[in-house]
Design an enzyme around this catalytic site. Structure first.
Site, PDB file in Angstrom:
ATOM      1  NE  ARG A 113     -78.060  44.255  -8.530  1.00 39.44           N
ATOM      2  CZ  ARG A 113     -78.096  43.784  -9.772  1.00 39.44           C
ATOM      3  NH1 ARG A 113     -77.369  42.725 -10.072  1.00 39.44           N
ATOM      4  NH2 ARG A 113     -78.839  44.356 -10.684  1.00 39.44           N
ATOM      5  CE  LYS A 161     -73.763  43.112 -10.847  1.00 42.71           C
ATOM      6  NZ  LYS A 161     -72.992  41.857 -10.803  1.00 42.71           N
ATOM      7  CB  SER A 195     -75.231  28.888 -18.226  1.00 38.57           C
ATOM      8  OG  SER A 195     -74.161  28.801 -17.324  1.00 38.57           O
ATOM      9  NE  ARG A 233     -72.726  34.722  -9.559  1.00 43.39           N
ATOM     10  CZ  ARG A 233     -73.813  34.878 -10.302  1.00 43.39           C
ATOM     11  NH1 ARG A 233     -73.985  35.999 -10.994  1.00 43.39           N
ATOM     12  NH2 ARG A 233     -74.726  33.943 -10.369  1.00 43.39           N
ATOM     13  CB  CYS A 234     -75.945  40.483  -5.815  1.00 43.63           C
ATOM     14  SG  CYS A 234     -74.807  41.709  -5.175  1.00 43.63           S
ATOM     15  CG  HIS A 291     -73.019  20.932 -11.812  1.00 46.78           C
ATOM     16  ND1 HIS A 291     -71.670  20.759 -11.967  1.00 46.78           N
ATOM     17  CD2 HIS A 291     -73.199  22.200 -11.362  1.00 46.78           C
ATOM     18  CE1 HIS A 291     -71.060  21.886 -11.627  1.00 46.78           C
ATOM     19  NE2 HIS A 291     -71.959  22.763 -11.251  1.00 46.78           N
ATOM     20  CG  HIS A 341     -65.560  30.268  -9.479  1.00 47.92           C
ATOM     21  ND1 HIS A 341     -65.336  28.916  -9.461  1.00 47.92           N
ATOM     22  CD2 HIS A 341     -66.830  30.444  -9.061  1.00 47.92           C
ATOM     23  CE1 HIS A 341     -66.433  28.301  -9.026  1.00 47.92           C
ATOM     24  NE2 HIS A 341     -67.349  29.208  -8.778  1.00 47.92           N
TER      25      HIS A 341
HETATM   26  N1  GLN Z   1     -76.730  24.518 -15.248  1.00 46.13           N
HETATM   27  C1  GLN Z   1     -76.285  25.607 -14.481  1.00 46.13           C
HETATM   28  C2  GLN Z   1     -75.389  26.518 -15.313  1.00 46.13           C
HETATM   29  O1  GLN Z   1     -74.631  26.049 -16.076  1.00 46.13           O
HETATM   30  C3  GLN Z   1     -75.509  25.139 -13.286  1.00 46.13           C
HETATM   31  C4  GLN Z   1     -74.931  26.278 -12.526  1.00 46.13           C
HETATM   32  C5  GLN Z   1     -74.487  25.914 -11.143  1.00 46.13           C
HETATM   33  O2  GLN Z   1     -74.246  24.788 -10.849  1.00 46.13           O
HETATM   34  N2  GLN Z   1     -74.328  26.869 -10.284  1.00 46.13           N
HETATM   35  O3  GLN Z   1     -75.419  27.719 -15.173  1.00 46.13           O
HETATM   36 ZN    ZN Z   2     -71.787  24.609 -10.450  1.00 45.81          ZN
END
Ligand code: GLN
Ligand code: ZN
Length: 757
Positions: free
Chosen positions: A15, A18, A434, A516-517, A642, A695
């Protein structure tokens, strides 16, 4: 027969890219160092291709962020909002387009999945009155650089049809209006490249999709111009990610010299192509999968090649990777800890270059068996290994019934019971799971993994993280809390590590976007769950608060999409095995008293086949997989899901069929474009369109979030609207997280305050 690849991974074995990028962004290395180090990477990648015996090396496949963004910059397609910032150098403009600018409050360009892969490209924007001009000579420069270093280059660029088809119109612009200007620039670039290379590769993966007639109609004129710019150099039209199918007829008439076809994701199309493609022209056969980690089935590939040789003659043929190797990890040689038996079944990008080379040899030689000896042995071992098959699991998937995919009552009944149990205010606020993964968290996880941190110390560390993150969420005033996922390095890897049938690499990274990897797990055998995976942390987190705590799982389709999946079993079957494993976990969480469980299906959309005709079948088994995970849970247990994208339209019905009680969906990045879908389709359950683009480090203001919510209220009834960010916060830092969530809650309170009582 010539041998080539369509492109090599950019990130480097360890990487490096990165690290270079992040060092530059943080100001710790100057541009000059960035340029020196990335040149070294390119040099290494070319060397690998040459050492494998390939006839050309790909140039222009390298990128500091993304190849679509490179192309946009080549064309000078810079969205007007970036012109307001004084720019010190082109690189900074480039990075700003990719990542936004917090200081000037300018949002990044949208990013979305590259076809059905997990790579994200930057979506070019076309605004009315944009002035395009040839603005970046990157491709020509890199091609010169390859020549100067003694390589034989084959420049690669995104074809104009794919570029425009994937771009988007903004503020009344129409991207196709720019076609002639764009073609003019392509002609200039191609004419320059023609001085440097015998063959120029134009990537047109859109030719493997259902194309609008208007686009098809433009193709002949586009390629006539490009061909005349190329002069004596060959134009290679690279198609991949599927079959040409209905497009084959007219593609075969385009004035290009070489046609590349994907015989992995478009397997079975060779005969038709041989029939249509003129015999006097060249044909490139993509027989080595650019998107997975398994060794190529040598005998089969050789037979395909021989079949084509019989038809076309070997002088007119190329052998190559199915698509760019961008989607494969770099070098299997680095995997010193992989189980040797499993390792013997695999090939990464470096090894794939070698495969291409020896497959050519095998196809042209009368001694195929000797040349393929090693390959044949590996393939045979894998086929007969007992490690890929578990009869008990096969039995369990066979016994799945449709009753197992049903909730106990319809949504209207469930939501009342949930409301009685949870007592949430209007516009409930929550996050996606997260919280920021600080250096300390990463360091401690690493120390635990390598044995430098004891089990007891690690447990206490995670407990403290959970306590802290719960307290923080209470202070912010969120309604549904999460435990923060500090124990998870990655939402798929975390589960894969606890499931049977998975293995992991040390360095098997692939680029997801920019710097990002991801390091996808490998599913090599039948999947099952040995013991509960999340119950302990989730229960601990719930004990720390009176507010409802949302348990956090990754769904079967997402695990499938973000892993390297075995190619000896249908994906739908692997999905069922995964669904049963997650189902066991859901039941354990429910039994532990957890009232809300989120099953992330972040990747459902990207797993969708490119061709419309193939989609329903996929959606059927994907939706069934999700439903199987939650079938039978109590009415009062609230199920969330989600999704990480905003193109809801295409799969609105499928999302509704998943029948989650609440779905959160990314949408702020595209200015709530998502909501257009609700004009024609009323989503029946609760929904949280993301109001903060996670992002980018930019903090959305309270006002901005309030406005987004007001927009959402026009199409989503108040009683079904949730408030949440676009996605998980693990890549964000704490200061912007606190600021943004505080603004989000403030905007929600204002909304609640305005509600009629
Ligand atoms: N629950 C995961 C987080 O919050 C969802 C991440 C995702 O959808 N890429 O990191
Ligand atoms: Zn997401």
């Amino acid at each position: 027969m010539k041998a080539h690849i369509l492109g090599f991974p950019r990130i480097g074995t360890h990487r490096e890219l990165k690290h270079i990028l992040e060092a530059y962004w943080s100001g710790s290395i100057p541009l000059k160092t960035l340029n020196l180090r990335t040149a070294k990477l390119r040099q290494e990648h070319w060397q690998i291709q040459q050492d494998s015996g390939l006839d050309t090396v790909a140039t222009g496949d390298f990128s500091l962020y993304d190849h679509m963004l490179d192309t946009a910059l080549m064309l000078g397609a810079v969205p007007p909002r970036f012109n307001t910032i004084p720019s010190s150098c082109p690189e900074n403009l480039y990075f700003r387009m990719a990542r936004g600018d917090a200081e000037y409050g300018i949002t990044a360009m949208e990013m979305t999945k590259w076809f059905d892969t997990n790579y994200h490209y930057i979506v070019p924007e076309f605004t009315e009155g944009m002035e395009l001009k040839y603005s970046s000579s990157k491709l020509v420069d890199e091609t010169r650089e390859a020549i100067a270093n003694g390589f034989f280059p084959k420049p690669v660029l995104v074809g104009p049809l794919t570029f425009l088809q994937l771009a988007k119109d903004m503020d009344g612009g129409n991207r196709w209006d720019y076609l002639d200007t764009i073609l003019g620039i392509y002609e200039t670039v191609i004419a320059e490249l023609a001085q440097l290379a015998d063959c120029i590769q134009l990537d047109e993966p859109v030719l493997c999709t259902d194309l609008p007639d208007e686009v098809k109609a433009l193709a002949p004129r586009v390629y006539e111009k490009l061909k005349s710019a190329a002069g004596k150099s060959d134009l290679m039209l690279a198609t991949y990610f599927g079959k040409l199918e209905d497009n084959l007829e007219w593609v075969a008439e385009l004035p290009v010299d070489v046609l590349h076809i994907d015989l992995v994701h478009g397997s079975g199309q060779l005969q038709q192509v041989l029939k249509k493609w003129p015999k006097e022209k060249q044909l490139s056969l993509g027989v080595v999968n650019g998107r997975n980690i398994w060794k190529t089935y040598g005998i089969k590939a050789t037979q395909l090649l021989r079949n084509a040789i019989d038809n076309q003659g070997s002088e007119k043929l190329w052998i190559g990777s199915s698509c760019s190797l961008l989607h494969s990890p770099v070098d299997l040689q680095q995997e010193t800890e992989l189980d040797p038996e499993l390792r013997d079944w695999m090939a990464f990008a470096v090894q794939k270059c070698d495969e291409i080379s020896f497959l050519r040899e095998a196809a042209l030689s009368s001694d195929m068996d000797r040349i393929l000896q090693e390959n044949i042995k590996s393939i045979r071992n894998r086929k007969s290994s007992p490690r890929t098959l578990n009869p008990a699991i096969r039995q369990r998937t066979e016994n799945i019934t449709s009753a197992m995919t049903e909730r106990r009552a319809p949504f209207s009944v469930r939501i009342k019971e949930q409301q009685n149990r949870l007592n949430l205010p209007p516009f409930p606020t929550t996050t996606i799971g997260s919280f920021p993964q600080t250096n300390e968290i990463r360091r401690t996880r690493r120390a635990f993994r390598t044995g430098q941190c004891s089990d007891a110390d690690y447990q206490e560390f995670i407990r403290k993280e959970i306590r802290d993150v719960i307290r923080t969420q209470e202070e912010i005033g969120l309604d549904v809390l999460v435990h923060g996922e500090a124990e998870r390095n990655d939402m798929v890897e975390y589960f894969g590590q606890q499931l049977e049938g998975f293995c992991f690499t040390q360095n098997g990274w692939v680029q997801s976007y920019g710097s990002r990897c991801v390091k996808p797990p490998i599913i090599y055998g039948d999947v099952s769950r040995a013991a509960s995976m999340t119950v302990e942390w989730t229960r601990y987190a719930q004990e720390q608060t009176d507010k409802p705590l949302k348990g956090m799982l990754t769904g079967p389709v997402t695990i499938l999409c973000w892993s390297f999946v075995r190619d000896d079993l249908p994906r739908s079957e692997v999905c069922r095995q995964l669904a049963l494993a997650i189902r066991d976990e859901v039941q354990d969480l429910e039994a532990a008293g957890i009232s809300i469980i989120q099953i992330d299906e972040a990747a459902l959309r990207e797993g969708m086949p490119l061709r419309i005709a193939d989609r329903q079948d996929y959606l059927d088994w994907a939706v069934d997989g999700f439903r199987l995970t939650v079938g039978g849970v109590k009415n009062s247990t609230q199920i969330h899901t989600h999704m990480c994208y905003s193109e809801f339209n295409a799969i609105a019905k499928a999302i509704a069929a998943m029948d989650a009680d609440v779905v959160s969906i990314e949408s702020s990045r595209s200015g709530m474009e998502l909501l257009d879908a609700f004009k024609d389709f009323e989503y029946p359950n609760d929904i949280g369109p993301g109001v903060w683009d996670i992002h980018s480090p930019r903090v959305p203001s309270e006002e901005e979030i309030f406005d987004l919510l007001q927009k959402a209220r026009k199409v989503i009834p108040d009683e079904r609207l949730w408030v949440n960010p676009d996605c998980g916060l693990k890549t964000r830092a704490w200061p912007e997280t606190l600021a943004s969530l505080n603004n989000m809650v403030a905007a929600t309170l204002r909304l609640r305050h305005d509600l009629p009582r």
